[in-house]
Design an enzyme around this catalytic site. Structure first.
Site, PDB file in Angstrom:
ATOM      1  N   ASP A 121       0.785  -1.242   0.000  1.00  9.10           N
ATOM      2  CA  ASP A 121       0.000   0.000   0.000  1.00  9.10           C
ATOM      3  C   ASP A 121       0.817   1.291   0.000  1.00  9.10           C
ATOM      4  O   ASP A 121       1.970   1.329   0.405  1.00  9.10           O
ATOM      5  CB  ASP A 121      -0.967   0.008   1.188  1.00  9.10           C
TER       6      ASP A 121
ATOM      7  N   GLU B 159      -0.485  -2.098   5.195  1.00  6.65           N
ATOM      8  CA  GLU B 159       0.416  -1.963   6.353  1.00  6.65           C
ATOM      9  C   GLU B 159       0.150  -0.661   7.087  1.00  6.65           C
ATOM     10  O   GLU B 159       0.314  -0.579   8.297  1.00  6.65           O
ATOM     11  CB  GLU B 159       1.884  -2.029   5.910  1.00  6.65           C
ATOM     12  N   GLU B 160      -0.268   0.368   6.338  1.00  7.83           N
ATOM     13  CA  GLU B 160      -0.354   1.724   6.910  1.00  7.83           C
ATOM     14  C   GLU B 160      -1.645   1.982   7.674  1.00  7.83           C
ATOM     15  O   GLU B 160      -1.808   3.054   8.235  1.00  7.83           O
ATOM     16  CB  GLU B 160      -0.234   2.774   5.798  1.00  7.83           C
TER      17      GLU B 160
ATOM     18  N   HIS C  44       7.321   8.980   4.500  1.00  4.50           N
ATOM     19  CA  HIS C  44       6.085   9.753   4.716  1.00  4.50           C
ATOM     20  C   HIS C  44       6.270  11.240   4.392  1.00  4.50           C
ATOM     21  O   HIS C  44       5.416  12.052   4.751  1.00  4.50           O
ATOM     22  CB  HIS C  44       5.510   9.586   6.142  1.00  4.50           C
TER      23      HIS C  44
END
Ligand SMILES: [Zn+2]
Ligand SMILES: [Zn+2]
Length: 397
Positions: free
Chosen positions: A87, A145-146, A372
């Protein structure tokens, strides 16, 4: 390791480099948010089909699980798990590169495009060696995962660690703090559990000149923040890393207005499940005692996130020595504990794992941004080290 095998491996890594780079640039340009990775799943599935690797699609909707088995492996033989996450994040990419995200507001800013491409590259090389592999390999391409509850926890519920059993598992994560060509490892406790703290405080608002007629939610909130920090610092076992941070305190009164409510948000992170539960209880009790003291209401909600991640000492030591042998001692770094969280931790709560870092920092002077960040990017030379390190992980005893 047999030097001939290492030489052959290095040559094959060089030969497939352009292809793996192509995977990464395609995935980077076509990112998908957590649990919506349908195109990414199709991409992975098509590549595995092309290599000849049998696999299952739509595991928890958008995950893919592949199996590499040699002719000497039985169907029940326990296997080695290799994991990549699929993702991207809700971030608008600021890089001007040929492979810039084509989806406005969605970006592979955590390098999961890199992880997926590396696992596809490693899968191709491992498939070529399948009749020499000590164990069968399970390739786990997981979604989300996020985003809580984390794709890893859903994959485990779907039985990804069973039939055949996964006896040990490896995963890597990009790490811009280390230059491309290097890898980092940490034995034992490595990453923290992560819980969200939400406080809704209800008091009684009114004129700032008449505080005796009000119940000031700022006072309750301020007392909670300060006492919570003291309490956790005092009660935390010295050997267990612990963090309590508050990042938001909103109370919309004015110079002469006491508001009726306030809101506080924070995070609690640690590396021990018993202490985690105890700390939650301490914070609950504190919220109740402040409610009582002020005759207001401090409503505390703790949203439990990922557990802590612990790396098997034995697996990590063996992996480290094979990295040292093949990548060179200078390229293998011991890492400190990190208080960030990662859903790979769910696997570490079930079976022995080793989760390591792949240096992706630019070595040509270009600026490195953290994951990020809208300018995050990787030195693509790191894809070679990544593929090689995942193959070595699969061969680790
Ligand atoms: Zn991330
Ligand atoms: Zn990540």
């Amino acid at each position: 390791m047999n030097p001939e095998i290492v030489l052959k491996l290095r040559n094959r890594v060089d030969e497939i480099f352009e292809k793996v780079k192509g995977y990464r640039e395609y995935l980077h340009a076509n990112p998908e948010l957590s649990f919506q990775e349908f195109n990414t799943m199709n991409f992975v599935s098509e590549r595995l089909t092309k290599i000849g690797i049998p696999h299952e699609r739509n595991v928890t909707e958008t995950g893919v699980v592949g199996m590499i088995r040699g002719s000497h492996h039985s169907l029940e033989q326990p296997c080695v798990g290799l994991r990549a996450d699929l993702d991207a994040l809700p971030i608008l990419e600021a890089n001007e590169v040929t492979y810039k995200s084509k989806v406005d507001g969605v970006m592979h800013a955590c390098g999961h495009d890199v992880h997926t491409s590396i696992l596809l590259g490693a899968a191709e090389l491992l498939f070529e060696m399948k009749d020499q592999l000590p164990n069968p390999i399970k390739l786990i391409f997981q979604p989300g995962e996020e985003m809580h509850p984390g794709g890893a926890s859903l994959m485990i519920e779907e039985g990804v660690l069973e039939n055949p059993k996964v006896s040990k598992m490896f995963g890597l994560h990009v790490f811009p703090e280390l230059p491309a060509g290097k890898v980092g490892l940490k034995e034992g406790l490595y990453m923290a559990s992560s819980d969200e703290i939400h406080l809704q405080i209800q008091g009684v608002g009114g004129h700032g000149a008449l505080p005796e007629k009000c119940i000031n939610p700022l006072m309750m909130g301020a007392e909670f923040v300060l006492r919570a920090k003291e309490l956790i610092a005092e009660k935390a076992p010295t050997e267990i890393p612990t963090v309590l941070s508050f990042g938001r305190f909103e109370a919309l009164g004015s110079t002469n207005v006491i508001p009726s409510s306030a809101e506080i948000k924070g995070t609690f992170r640690t590396m021990n499940e018993e202490w985690r539960a105890e700390a939650h209880q301490l914070l609950e009790t504190l919220a109740e005692s402040i409610s009582l003291k002020y005759s207001g209401n401090v409503n505390l909600k703790i949203s439990k996130g990922y557990p802590f991640l612990v790396n098997s000492t034995e697996l990590t030591r063996n992996l480290k020595s094979s990295f040292q042998e093949v990548l060179g001692e200078n390229n293998v770094i011991d890492l400190p504990i990190r208080m960030t969280a990662e859903d790979f931790a769910f696997y570490s709560q079930q079976i022995p794992v080793s989760f390591f870092r792949l240096g992706t920092g630019f070595t040509d002077g270009r600026q490195n941004y953290s994951v990020h960040h809208p300018n995050f990017d990787v030195d693509e030379a790191s894809l070679k080290t990544g593929v090689l390190s995942m193959v070595l992980a699969a061969l680790t005893i």
